[in-house]
Design a protein around this motif. Sequence first.
Motif, PDB file in Angstrom:
ATOM      1  N   LEU A 179       3.057  -4.431  44.853  1.00 61.71           N
ATOM      2  CA  LEU A 179       4.716  -4.709  44.626  1.00 61.71           C
ATOM      3  C   LEU A 179       4.917  -6.078  44.998  1.00 61.71           C
ATOM      4  O   LEU A 179       4.711  -6.661  45.702  1.00 61.71           O
ATOM      5  CB  LEU A 179       4.954  -3.658  45.953  1.00 61.71           C
ATOM      6  N   ASN A 180       5.769  -6.482  44.115  1.00 61.31           N
ATOM      7  CA  ASN A 180       6.138  -7.851  43.912  1.00 61.31           C
ATOM      8  C   ASN A 180       7.798  -7.880  43.331  1.00 61.31           C
ATOM      9  O   ASN A 180       8.352  -6.847  42.766  1.00 61.31           O
ATOM     10  CB  ASN A 180       5.004  -8.392  42.923  1.00 61.31           C
ATOM     11  N   ILE A 181       8.210  -9.071  43.137  1.00 59.35           N
ATOM     12  CA  ILE A 181       9.594  -9.310  42.864  1.00 59.35           C
ATOM     13  C   ILE A 181       9.644 -10.025  41.239  1.00 59.35           C
ATOM     14  O   ILE A 181      10.635 -10.389  40.811  1.00 59.35           O
ATOM     15  CB  ILE A 181      10.288 -10.485  43.584  1.00 59.35           C
ATOM     16  N   GLY A 182       8.658  -9.740  40.447  1.00 58.65           N
ATOM     17  CA  GLY A 182       8.385  -9.938  39.333  1.00 58.65           C
ATOM     18  C   GLY A 182       7.043  -9.876  38.725  1.00 58.65           C
ATOM     19  O   GLY A 182       6.313  -9.318  39.498  1.00 58.65           O
ATOM     20  N   GLY A 188       6.225 -14.079  43.003  1.00 58.74           N
ATOM     21  CA  GLY A 188       6.109 -13.732  44.476  1.00 58.74           C
ATOM     22  C   GLY A 188       5.868 -14.910  45.406  1.00 58.74           C
ATOM     23  O   GLY A 188       6.382 -16.043  45.230  1.00 58.74           O
ATOM     24  N   ASN A 189       4.819 -14.673  46.396  1.00 60.37           N
ATOM     25  CA  ASN A 189       4.312 -15.556  47.301  1.00 60.37           C
ATOM     26  C   ASN A 189       3.080 -15.910  47.223  1.00 60.37           C
ATOM     27  O   ASN A 189       2.167 -15.011  46.324  1.00 60.37           O
ATOM     28  CB  ASN A 189       4.845 -15.221  48.591  1.00 60.37           C
ATOM     29  N   THR A 192       0.894 -12.783  47.526  1.00 56.95           N
ATOM     30  CA  THR A 192       0.780 -11.729  45.978  1.00 56.95           C
ATOM     31  C   THR A 192       0.033 -12.663  45.002  1.00 56.95           C
ATOM     32  O   THR A 192      -0.520 -11.932  44.246  1.00 56.95           O
ATOM     33  CB  THR A 192       2.326 -11.356  45.714  1.00 56.95           C
ATOM     34  N   GLU A 211       7.313  -3.884  40.001  1.00 54.37           N
ATOM     35  CA  GLU A 211       8.622  -4.261  40.697  1.00 54.37           C
ATOM     36  C   GLU A 211       9.149  -3.005  41.377  1.00 54.37           C
ATOM     37  O   GLU A 211       8.807  -1.710  40.920  1.00 54.37           O
ATOM     38  CB  GLU A 211       9.623  -4.682  39.563  1.00 54.37           C
TER      39      GLU A 211
ATOM     40  N   PHE B 228      12.045 -11.962  49.609  1.00 56.88           N
ATOM     41  CA  PHE B 228      11.059 -11.034  49.026  1.00 56.88           C
ATOM     42  C   PHE B 228      11.197  -9.612  49.213  1.00 56.88           C
ATOM     43  O   PHE B 228      11.519  -8.790  48.549  1.00 56.88           O
ATOM     44  CB  PHE B 228       9.750 -11.227  49.379  1.00 56.88           C
ATOM     45  N   ASN B 231      14.698  -8.327  47.695  1.00 48.12           N
ATOM     46  CA  ASN B 231      14.588  -8.072  46.407  1.00 48.12           C
ATOM     47  C   ASN B 231      13.936  -6.649  45.943  1.00 48.12           C
ATOM     48  O   ASN B 231      14.260  -5.883  45.272  1.00 48.12           O
ATOM     49  CB  ASN B 231      13.955  -9.170  45.717  1.00 48.12           C
ATOM     50  N   LYS B 235      15.507  -3.403  44.482  1.00 48.62           N
ATOM     51  CA  LYS B 235      15.090  -2.853  43.348  1.00 48.62           C
ATOM     52  C   LYS B 235      14.662  -1.406  43.445  1.00 48.62           C
ATOM     53  O   LYS B 235      14.876  -0.538  42.723  1.00 48.62           O
ATOM     54  CB  LYS B 235      13.957  -3.796  42.683  1.00 48.62           C
TER      55      LYS B 235
END
Lengths: 343, 343
Positions: A179-182, A188-189, A192, A211, B228, B231, B235
């Motif tokens: 699960l990530n923001i892109g 992410g960080n 991730t 996402e 994080f 977002n 979504k």
Amino acid sequence: MKIALDAMGGDHAPAQVVAGAVRALREGYVRKDELVLVGDASSIERELALLQWTEPVDIIHASENIGMDEHPGQALRKKRDSTIVVGARMVREKKADAFVSAGNTGAMVGAGLFFVGPLEGVRRPGIAVTFGTAKGPCTLVDCGANVHCQPEDLFIYGLMAAEAMEGMLGIKRPRVGILNIGEEAEKGNPLTQRTHELFSSSNLNFIGNVEGNVLFEGAADVVVCEGFVGNVVLKVSEGLGHVLTTMFKDEVLRHGGAAAGPMLKQVLGTIGARTDYAEYGGAPLLGVDGLMIICHGRSDARAIANALKASRRFIESDVNRHIVEGLRKMPAIRNEGAAGSGA
Amino acid sequence: MKIALDAMGGDHAPAQVVAGAVRALREGYVRKDELVLVGDASSIERELALLQWTEPVDIIHASENIGMDEHPGQALRKKRDSTIVVGARMVREKKADAFVSAGNTGAMVGAGLFFVGPLEGVRRPGIAVTFGTAKGPCTLVDCGANVHCQPEDLFIYGLMAAEAMEGMLGIKRPRVGILNIGEEAEKGNPLTQRTHELFSSSNLNFIGNVEGNVLFEGAADVVVCEGFVGNVVLKVSEGLGHVLTTMFKDEVLRHGGAAAGPMLKQVLGTIGARTDYAEYGGAPLLGVDGLMIICHGRSDARAIANALKASRRFIESDVNRHIVEGLRKMPAIRNEGAAGSGA
């Protein structure tokens, strides 16, 4: 096989829990000699009588109960004869293969860690919640056992949940995502990013970052994240689902009148069956040396019965053995995991 | 007052964006002399002509455009004549009070940080998204500008979003909460625990931790979290809302037949108006020395028009001045924030 059930855990215990046990017995999800009810013996017997269940069922008396709002650590230390401590000890002593409870989630996690203990190669167990999506079930892990995770933890969650989905739901080589923001690997960080590397070098069916907007479209079968994120996602989804369903119901009756009632009932029934958490009957705490299944506090008889059915599948398909074998093939992960500092 | 609009940003640009501008002009959300369209001049003129808008509108020609999937940092460095760079520079040089774009979110955040610059006392700007709940609007901040946050960042987000809600939506002393995995102050992680202390010692209307399940019930007016988490939550909510709405639609037509069509249209219209992101018209990047409004990539004319209206309210109610004054009363936060290491 023995499955212990916390008769006193959850918002609707003992009535709905015992009703769930009886339902599971009647449906053949578990056999009489496989089930053990844990809790106040006289309450359990009264509920069984109300349900007109007259055949013998094993009961292990536990004189205490950990409340839904109690501090898990304190409660586990003080209430040594609580259903959760008694049930977890049964798993540790191999008197039960599984312990199912709709009680205090934190206490279940604590009891899994301290009484049952971790599975070989696993540092921190994780809660794996399965829910319905547009395309089928999806398992999100961790949903709150481990607020802050290391990359190795997330990798192990993915491996464990993939084994659980294959064993319990028959999904071959589940697609695992982060699960990530892109979507891109570098998004992410640091957590991730490093987790992406670990999965990429494994033989799991890794599909990359996922996402939030495609989670409920069924973009992956298994999705890993830190416990903080998973818990928030799960609760936000539950809350939003409830709000939207209520709005929909109100608006259909407002615009369609009472005549729309029967149609509405059918519609909500169909959607409910596809999205209801109770369908998958509780979330295994993956990574303990045995099986602990955590049910929603609001569980009704159907949810409890499904949790018993899910426990049986987990045990029969030997998920833990597959997890241990899978982890043995990844010595680097196991060592890094064991050496990690945690936080 | 001058509001610059990125005519080339978003999935449906320039047609829907220019249509949004014309809609805002016709509805009186902005006056002719307040609006500046930024982008390819001939494309903009063609769209205006198609919409039969014949009155003069200021156009600032920008020869480049940053694509939705371009790497923000690289694009900002290379495309110095892109609409986002040109628009952000207009804000920096006080040639515009606001810049509105439905283009690349990362590029808008980067342009806000590097071209416009931070507001006095703010270390890291945050994206504040407002959405409808069962009880009214709720603003979630940060939704992705700052993946990893310090407690001081979250505090400042809460203060800024409270000022924005008061100024833009007229909500007096908005209730501010921290998105967390439990209600008690000690729940969550070190970030949420320390943030809880900061809010508790402030004069904001702090209501404590807010769990995910009550977010869409309207439990708070402002909810703060790391970028994080915000977002992902945003979504996931968007995706789940879409999946549930599609299921409702399909099932109503299946059970109710074509006769249910008109009723369904009314129902979805009412719910859409209450839950549509376009209702609040874009998310301000709070904490920059000016106003940058980030619209959804899928923005249609209505969303753009509403973003222009929201910009006007933000400027008229002098939100940034209130933020700076609020932060001046919290010297400890400002110093700690400025001294923080970031990550």
